[in-house]
Design a protein around this motif. Structure first.
Motif, mmCIF file in Angstrom:
data_model
loop_
_atom_site.group_PDB
_atom_site.id
_atom_site.type_symbol
_atom_site.label_atom_id
_atom_site.label_comp_id
_atom_site.label_asym_id
_atom_site.label_seq_id
_atom_site.Cartn_x
_atom_site.Cartn_y
_atom_site.Cartn_z
ATOM 1 N N LEU A 77 2.031 40.725 18.587
ATOM 2 C CA LEU A 77 1.525 42.330 17.704
ATOM 3 C C LEU A 77 0.644 43.724 18.972
ATOM 4 C CD1 LEU A 77 0.730 43.731 15.138
ATOM 5 C CD2 LEU A 77 -1.856 42.842 15.669
ATOM 6 N N THR A 78 0.440 42.458 20.272
ATOM 7 C CA THR A 78 -0.422 43.089 21.589
ATOM 8 C C THR A 78 0.448 44.929 21.329
ATOM 9 O OG1 THR A 78 -0.661 41.157 22.232
ATOM 10 C CG2 THR A 78 -1.529 42.813 23.101
ATOM 11 N N PRO A 79 1.958 44.340 22.081
ATOM 12 C CA PRO A 79 2.442 46.618 22.264
ATOM 13 C C PRO A 79 2.165 47.254 21.363
ATOM 14 C CG PRO A 79 4.055 44.265 22.719
ATOM 15 C CD PRO A 79 3.215 43.809 22.170
ATOM 16 N N THR A 80 2.252 46.911 20.032
ATOM 17 C CA THR A 80 2.036 47.464 18.901
ATOM 18 C C THR A 80 0.683 47.900 18.921
ATOM 19 O OG1 THR A 80 3.524 46.282 17.474
ATOM 20 C CG2 THR A 80 1.998 48.082 15.950
ATOM 21 N N LEU A 81 -0.370 47.324 19.175
ATOM 22 C CA LEU A 81 -1.508 47.683 18.959
ATOM 23 C C LEU A 81 -1.948 48.486 20.414
ATOM 24 C CD1 LEU A 81 -4.833 46.737 18.569
ATOM 25 C CD2 LEU A 81 -4.798 45.050 20.062
ATOM 26 N N ALA A 82 -1.209 47.977 21.670
ATOM 27 C CA ALA A 82 -1.304 49.352 22.342
ATOM 28 C C ALA A 82 -1.421 50.681 22.362
ATOM 29 C CB ALA A 82 -0.751 48.756 23.360
ATOM 30 N N ARG A 83 -0.272 50.423 21.740
ATOM 31 C CA ARG A 83 0.788 51.718 20.943
ATOM 32 C C ARG A 83 -0.674 52.808 20.049
ATOM 33 N NH1 ARG A 83 2.466 53.437 16.275
ATOM 34 N NH2 ARG A 83 3.303 51.166 16.047
ATOM 35 N N VAL A 84 -0.680 51.478 19.285
ATOM 36 C CA VAL A 84 -1.587 52.934 17.599
ATOM 37 C C VAL A 84 -3.728 52.813 18.603
ATOM 38 C CG1 VAL A 84 -3.473 52.003 16.105
ATOM 39 C CG2 VAL A 84 -0.033 51.410 15.876
ATOM 40 N N VAL A 85 -3.626 52.115 19.699
ATOM 41 C CA VAL A 85 -5.369 52.735 19.912
ATOM 42 C C VAL A 85 -4.689 53.791 20.875
ATOM 43 C CG1 VAL A 85 -6.509 51.725 21.846
ATOM 44 C CG2 VAL A 85 -6.061 50.485 20.169
ATOM 45 N N ALA A 86 -3.674 54.072 21.732
ATOM 46 C CA ALA A 86 -3.258 55.410 22.471
ATOM 47 C C ALA A 86 -3.602 56.566 21.823
ATOM 48 C CB ALA A 86 -1.940 54.684 23.080
ATOM 49 N N ALA A 87 -2.809 56.677 20.799
ATOM 50 C CA ALA A 87 -2.986 57.300 19.122
ATOM 51 C C ALA A 87 -3.991 57.714 19.226
ATOM 52 C CB ALA A 87 -1.531 57.083 18.681
ATOM 53 N N HIS A 88 -4.799 56.134 18.337
ATOM 54 C CA HIS A 88 -5.778 57.033 17.322
ATOM 55 C C HIS A 88 -7.264 56.987 18.642
ATOM 56 C CE1 HIS A 88 -3.673 57.217 14.214
ATOM 57 N NE2 HIS A 88 -2.514 56.748 15.075
#
Ligand code: HAM
Length: 416
Positions: A77-88
């Motif tokens: 999940l970590t790359p998805t989390l990093a992507r989502v956090v960067a966007a929001h």
């Protein structure tokens, strides 16, 4: 037809175990004031190529979709989390304390504790650089395992600091582009023959083996130990610089959780990844981050092998499964009255069952017992009175049908 290798069918008993694990995960994450989120199960393959490291990329379930996009089932999940956090990032107050429960896919060789799909609890703290966050995260990981009934005799959190090794390599003028490969060799050293590790480490083999034997030290690790000691959790952890973690994005404190018996694969693993969000967003957003994931497969094995944890699970499952009221239909003419009553019970939140077709009364009581119903109510010749049977004592009483709900609501054996 069978399920694919490494994929599980979840029969009702397996589902009950899974739900139990998820319930404990959710309960303790919430107790630590983490909030739940989730991402998609399919991501662009590029996301993992960019940051997870070679081992995970080799294990991807990936394909081209009908729009000719290169996609992969999420292995973590970590790359998805990093992507989502960067966007929001702007939408949330920092630090974020987020958890997620979901299924992950890795094309690994199927073996004990390793399948091609598994569920993980991920807990991450974003936007806090201080050691207090590392302590909080390890404490959460320990508390989650304690909620399953495990003690310090059952598991240990092995904690290390990647900075300890990168400082070591820097001091010896090892070029930074070799660090990843050397860190991976140290990470694997416990699982590989010594000669193989020595070959990978070259002239650094002797000093590294000597540190692995005597143990390393860092002031950060000392602070971590102190922080856990203050919480009374020091017995659940050990400093072990042999832990480096296979994933490429970790930067500081890293840890893995193992059974004390040393028989199983890692139960959980995680650490700091302070650069990942900046790297994935090409520097647009930069935030320190740390987290861990715990898998359901090894955890389930440890529960199964630990008598008191298994008892706790069995009790919880039996409790979750049992119904509140069994309605015995002794006379088919009373079926319509019984169904009206059943609807009312269910509307009031009771778990109710009854026979869908005519059955002998004795058999119906047997079913009531098997389903764990504390009371059975009988619709038969006594109408408009209903016979109420306490299944534990065998005591029976007649109650007018229009007072039945109030009567049952007053019983302490019924929870709703
Ligand atoms: P990981 O160590 O790759 O970390 O996986 C975490 C846990 O998931 C493992 O300790 C293990 O229990 C379980 N697991 C992994 N692969 C399998 C498999 N093939 N079969 C069964 N269980 C498995 C990560 O995934 C990081 N993303 C964790 C993290 C979160 N780091 C920061 N935040």
């Amino acid at each position: 037809m069978q399920a694919l290798p490494g994929f599980r069918d979840f029969l009702p008993d397996d589902c009950a175990v899974r739900n139990y694990i998820f319930a404990r995960w959710r309960e303790v994450a919430r107790r630590h004031a983490f909030i739940e989120w989730d991402g998609p199960v399919l991501e662009s393959t590029e996301l993992y190529k960019k940051k997870s490291g070679a081992e995970i990329v080799d294990q991807l379930f990936n394909f081209s979709d009908k729009g000719e996009r290169e996609v992969a089932m999420r292995p973590e999940l970590t790359p998805t989390l990093a992507r989502v956090v960067a966007a929001h990032e702007r939408e949330f107050k920092k630090p974020l304390k987020w958890f997620s429960i979901g299924q992950f896919f890795r094309y690994e060789k199927q073996q004990r504790g390793r399948l091609r799909e598994h569920f993980q609890l991920n807990c991450d703290i974003i936007g806090e650089a201080g050691i207090a966050a590392d302590i909080e995260l390890v404490a959460l990981c320990i508390d989650i395992l304690r909620a399953f009934g495990f003690t310090e005799k059952d598991f240990v959190v092995r904690i290390s600091d990647r900075d300890f090794w990168t400082d070591f390599l820097r001091e010896r003028d090892v070029p930074a582009d070799r660090w990843d490969e050397l860190l991976q060799a140290i990470d694997k050293s416990g699982r590989e023959p010594r000669e193989k590790t020595a070959e990978k480490l070259g002239k650094l083999a002797d000093p590294i083996f000597s540190i692995l034997k005597t143990g390393g030290k860092s002031s950060k690790l000392d602070q971590l130990v102190d922080g856990l000691r203050e919480r009374g959790l020091a017995d659940y952890m050990a400093i072990d610089v042999g832990i480096v973690r296979g994933l490429a994005y970790y930067t500081g404190i890293v840890f893995e959780v193992f059974d004390r018996g040393g028989k199983l694969r890692a139960i959980a693993g995680g650490g700091r990844y302070d650069n990942l969000i900046a790297q994935l967003s090409d520097g647009a957003v930069s935030m320190p981050a740390l987290g861990f994931a715990m898998g359901d497969v090894v955890l389930g094995e440890l529960v199964n092998e630990t008598a008191y944890a298994r008892e706790k699970l069995e009790k919880a499952i039996a409790n979750e499964r049992k119904i509140d009221i069994y309605v015995v239909i002794a006379k088919e003419q009373r079926r319509a009255d019984a169904l009206a009553q059943i609807q009312q019970f269910r509307d009031h939140g009771y778990r109710v069952d009854y026979p869908l077709t005519g059955e002998k009364v004795g058999k119906q009581f047997q079913t009531a017992e098997q389903l764990g119903a504390p009371v059975a109510v009988l619709f038969g010749d006594e109408w408009p009175q209903i016979k109420v049977k306490n299944m534990a004592t065998g005591h029976q009483e007649l109650v007018p049908h229009d007072r039945l709900l109030a009567y049952l609501q007053a019983l302490s054996s019924l929870s709703s």
